[in-house]
Design an enzyme around this catalytic site. Structure first.
Site, PDB file in Angstrom:
ATOM      1  N   ARG A   1      -4.309   3.273  -3.263  1.00  0.00           N
ATOM      2  CA  ARG A   1      -4.221   1.810  -3.310  1.00  0.00           C
ATOM      3  C   ARG A   1      -5.489   1.212  -3.899  1.00  0.00           C
ATOM      4  O   ARG A   1      -6.531   1.856  -3.943  1.00  0.00           O
ATOM      5  CB  ARG A   1      -3.946   1.243  -1.918  1.00  0.00           C
TER       6      ARG A   1
ATOM      7  N   GLN B   1      -8.153  -2.375  -4.752  1.00  0.00           N
ATOM      8  CA  GLN B   1      -8.768  -3.619  -4.259  1.00  0.00           C
ATOM      9  C   GLN B   1      -7.953  -4.782  -4.830  1.00  0.00           C
ATOM     10  O   GLN B   1      -7.322  -4.618  -5.861  1.00  0.00           O
ATOM     11  CB  GLN B   1     -10.168  -3.798  -4.856  1.00  0.00           C
TER      12      GLN B   1
ATOM     13  N   PRO C   1      -5.696   7.499   6.924  1.00  0.00           N
ATOM     14  CA  PRO C   1      -6.621   8.471   7.534  1.00  0.00           C
ATOM     15  C   PRO C   1      -7.768   7.800   8.270  1.00  0.00           C
ATOM     16  O   PRO C   1      -8.186   8.274   9.327  1.00  0.00           O
ATOM     17  CB  PRO C   1      -7.138   9.267   6.332  1.00  0.00           C
TER      18      PRO C   1
ATOM     19  N   GLY D   1      -6.670  -6.661   1.378  1.00  0.00           N
ATOM     20  CA  GLY D   1      -7.905  -7.185   1.970  1.00  0.00           C
ATOM     21  C   GLY D   1      -7.631  -7.968   3.246  1.00  0.00           C
ATOM     22  O   GLY D   1      -8.513  -8.108   4.075  1.00  0.00           O
TER      23      GLY D   1
ATOM     24  N   ASP E   1      -6.250  -7.379   6.141  1.00  0.00           N
ATOM     25  CA  ASP E   1      -5.727  -6.483   7.165  1.00  0.00           C
ATOM     26  C   ASP E   1      -6.322  -6.895   8.514  1.00  0.00           C
ATOM     27  O   ASP E   1      -7.499  -6.660   8.716  1.00  0.00           O
ATOM     28  CB  ASP E   1      -6.004  -5.026   6.821  1.00  0.00           C
TER      29      ASP E   1
ATOM     30  N   GLU F   1     -19.738 -10.499   8.670  1.00  0.00           N
ATOM     31  CA  GLU F   1     -18.668 -10.479   7.651  1.00  0.00           C
ATOM     32  C   GLU F   1     -17.694 -11.636   7.831  1.00  0.00           C
ATOM     33  O   GLU F   1     -16.971 -11.987   6.898  1.00  0.00           O
ATOM     34  CB  GLU F   1     -17.883  -9.157   7.715  1.00  0.00           C
TER      35      GLU F   1
HETATM   36  O1  LIG Z   1     -11.346   1.054   7.860  1.00  0.00           O
HETATM   37  C1  LIG Z   1     -10.435   0.013   7.993  1.00  0.00           C
HETATM   38  C2  LIG Z   1     -10.312  -0.768   6.702  1.00  0.00           C
HETATM   39  O2  LIG Z   1     -11.626  -0.935   6.135  1.00  0.00           O
HETATM   40  C3  LIG Z   1     -11.650  -1.749   4.959  1.00  0.00           C
HETATM   41  O3  LIG Z   1     -11.235  -3.039   5.308  1.00  0.00           O
HETATM   42  C4  LIG Z   1     -12.200  -3.815   5.954  1.00  0.00           C
HETATM   43  O4  LIG Z   1     -13.109  -4.341   4.991  1.00  0.00           O
HETATM   44  C5  LIG Z   1     -12.490  -5.193   4.003  1.00  0.00           C
HETATM   45  C6  LIG Z   1     -13.604  -5.683   3.103  1.00  0.00           C
HETATM   46  O5  LIG Z   1     -14.325  -4.649   2.580  1.00  0.00           O
HETATM   47  C7  LIG Z   1     -11.811  -6.392   4.666  1.00  0.00           C
HETATM   48  O6  LIG Z   1     -11.134  -7.162   3.688  1.00  0.00           O
HETATM   49  C8  LIG Z   1     -10.794  -5.865   5.671  1.00  0.00           C
HETATM   50  O7  LIG Z   1     -10.205  -6.919   6.344  1.00  0.00           O
HETATM   51  C9  LIG Z   1     -11.498  -4.959   6.660  1.00  0.00           C
HETATM   52  O8  LIG Z   1     -10.548  -4.436   7.573  1.00  0.00           O
HETATM   53  C10 LIG Z   1     -10.732  -1.208   3.886  1.00  0.00           C
HETATM   54  O9  LIG Z   1     -10.608  -2.156   2.820  1.00  0.00           O
HETATM   55  C11 LIG Z   1      -9.330  -0.949   4.446  1.00  0.00           C
HETATM   56  O10 LIG Z   1      -8.556  -0.325   3.471  1.00  0.00           O
HETATM   57  C12 LIG Z   1      -9.460  -0.043   5.660  1.00  0.00           C
HETATM   58  O11 LIG Z   1      -8.172   0.247   6.153  1.00  0.00           O
END
Ligand SMILES: OC[C@H]1O[C@H](O[C@H]2O[C@H](CO)[C@@H](O)[C@H](O)[C@H]2O)[C@H](O)[C@@H](O)[C@@H]1O
Length: 408
Positions: A42, A44, A110, A148, A150, A366
């Site tokens: 996947r 960005q 994972p 993004g 999530d 953040e």
């Molecule tokens: O490890 C969990 C998730 O980590 C990343 O997402 C987190 O950082 C993002 C910004 O860098 C933010 O948009 C997101 O809400 C955060 O949960 C990663 O992008 C995810 O794929 C991953 O599952």
């Protein structure tokens, strides 16, 4: 983040960062969600072309455009091929090519394995072995991570519960705004480089997407661009002997969807304004500014992501710096005098909470809280993270553009 680096005069570092993205696109065809092998299924959200545009604007070095344009074209192809691209059919039977988030992955992530298995169990789905519905849930969770956002009620069928996630059935207003911006950037870069045929081709694609955004996504009732919910109506093309889901996920066929709007107010509903869906100062742009004022999303800490408190981190009461920055920038550039005034107001509120939180904790977070200044945001799968690049970047750029006087 690039905006913050540029406002700090770190031009070479910004050039090196976009060079890293160019390398990733040339190697994988897209920018993976993170630089780890398990993120190769996947992307960005597609903001590479806009980062190139920022660096070009800062340097006026035309070689930046010729260096990056081939990779931007590759990234555009990734986002506009099945399974990312679908055909959306609106009420007036007009058909538009639009895109969605869609991870090529149907297992637990994972990096969040236990969380995803528990979500499947809460949904009452079998996990050992998983069935087709469980695999679809895992794909929708990974696709939510690709966005993004999530996670957020934006993706939920029942508004409150992660177990009802259906990311791949949502045609997002922000994603299609980002793609409009990419198409317009390609047309503009090609024009600057004297590539007239390419310029015309991408101007046409940008015009088509603008048309889709203003026909299907825009609502005259509340003056914002809403996500669409996709109801499968069938598929185009030959399935190659595969089950439909497999054929779609392998990119063999394009899904055709009947769509209806998700009427919820989300901070993502203003991304198309930022992307230039309507002209600066137009009645639609001014109405969109007023719509944010009326939406209930605005609070003392900035703009919240949604109005629903689900415990997920991309919902009420969280403020996320990149989205607040996008809204502020959109209002400043497109919203006329009222947009300029509201952009300044949101910038002050956002900077006030970043500053107060920093004084209180010594850290940059953040995400923040829309109802109370001086505290970080919360919810979701992990403890709130500090040291964050996008908070530093947004703050530096906003302070440089609007100034800041602590008011708390
Ligand atoms: O490890 C969990 C998730 O980590 C990343 O997402 C987190 O950082 C993002 C910004 O860098 C933010 O948009 C997101 O809400 C955060 O949960 C990663 O992008 C995810 O794929 C991953 O599952």
């Amino acid at each position: 983040m690039i905006k913050g680096l540029l406002s700090s005069g770190l031009i070479t570092l910004s050039e090196n960062i976009i060079d890293n993205f160019r390398h990733l696109v040339q190697t994988y065809g897209f920018i993976p969600n993170g630089i780890r092998t398990y993120y190769l299924n996947r992307s960005q959200p597609p903001l590479y072309s806009e980062m190139v545009s920022f660096v070009w604007e800062a340097t006026q070095d035309v070689s930046i455009l010729s260096k990056h344009l081939p990779a931007i074209l590759l990234e555009h192809a990734y986002w506009t091929s099945p399974p990312k691209q679908v055909v959306a059919v609106g009420p007036g039977v007009q058909r538009f090519n639009v895109s969605r988030y869609y991870a090529r992955w149907q297992q637990p992530r994972p990096e969040s394995y236990i969380e995803d298995v528990e979500t499947a169990q809460k949904a009452g789905l079998p996990t050992d072995p998983p069935d087709a519905d469980t695999q679809q849930l895992y794909r929708d969770l990974a696709s939510g991570a690709e966005s993004g956002w999530d996670y957020s009620t934006r993706w939920f069928a029942n508004n409150m519960n992660l177990t009802t996630i259906r990311t791949t059935k949502v045609l997002p207003a922000d994603l299609n705004g980002f793609l409009l911006q990419m198409e317009q950037n390609i047309a503009d870069f090609a024009g600057t480089l004297g590539c007239t045929a390419l310029q015309q081709q991408y101007q046409q694609l940008a015009d088509n997407r603008r048309d889709a955004l203003n026909t299907l996504f825009w609502s005259n009732e509340d003056s914002q661009w809403h996500d669409l919910i996709c109801t499968p109506a069938g598929v185009d093309g030959n399935l190659g002997g595969l089950p439909e889901e497999q054929a779609v996920s392998d990119g063999i066929v394009t899904r055709v969807c009947n769509v209806q709007r998700n009427t919820g107010a989300f901070a993502s509903n203003w991304v198309p304004l930022w992307a230039g869906a309507v002209p600066a100062g137009s009645p639609q742009a001014l109405a969109a500014v007023q719509a944010l004022n009326d939406s209930g999303l605005l609070g003392v800490g900035g703009v919240a992501m949604s109005l629903t408190e689900t415990g997920q981190q991309w919902d009420w009461p969280n403020v996320w710096p990149p989205n607040d920055w996008i809204i502020i920038d959109a209002f400043k550039r497109f919203g006329g005098a009222a947009g300029d005034a509201l952009a300044r107001e949101i910038a002050q509120r956002f900077l006030s909470t970043v500053y107060a939180t920093y004084l209180e904790t010594g850290r940059m977070y953040e995400k923040f809280n829309v109802e109370q200044i001086g505290i970080p945001g919360g919810g979701g799968e992990y403890e709130v993270v500090d040291g964050f690049g996008w908070t530093n970047g947004a703050s530096l750029d906003l302070m440089q553009r609007f100034g800041f006087s602590p008011t708390y």
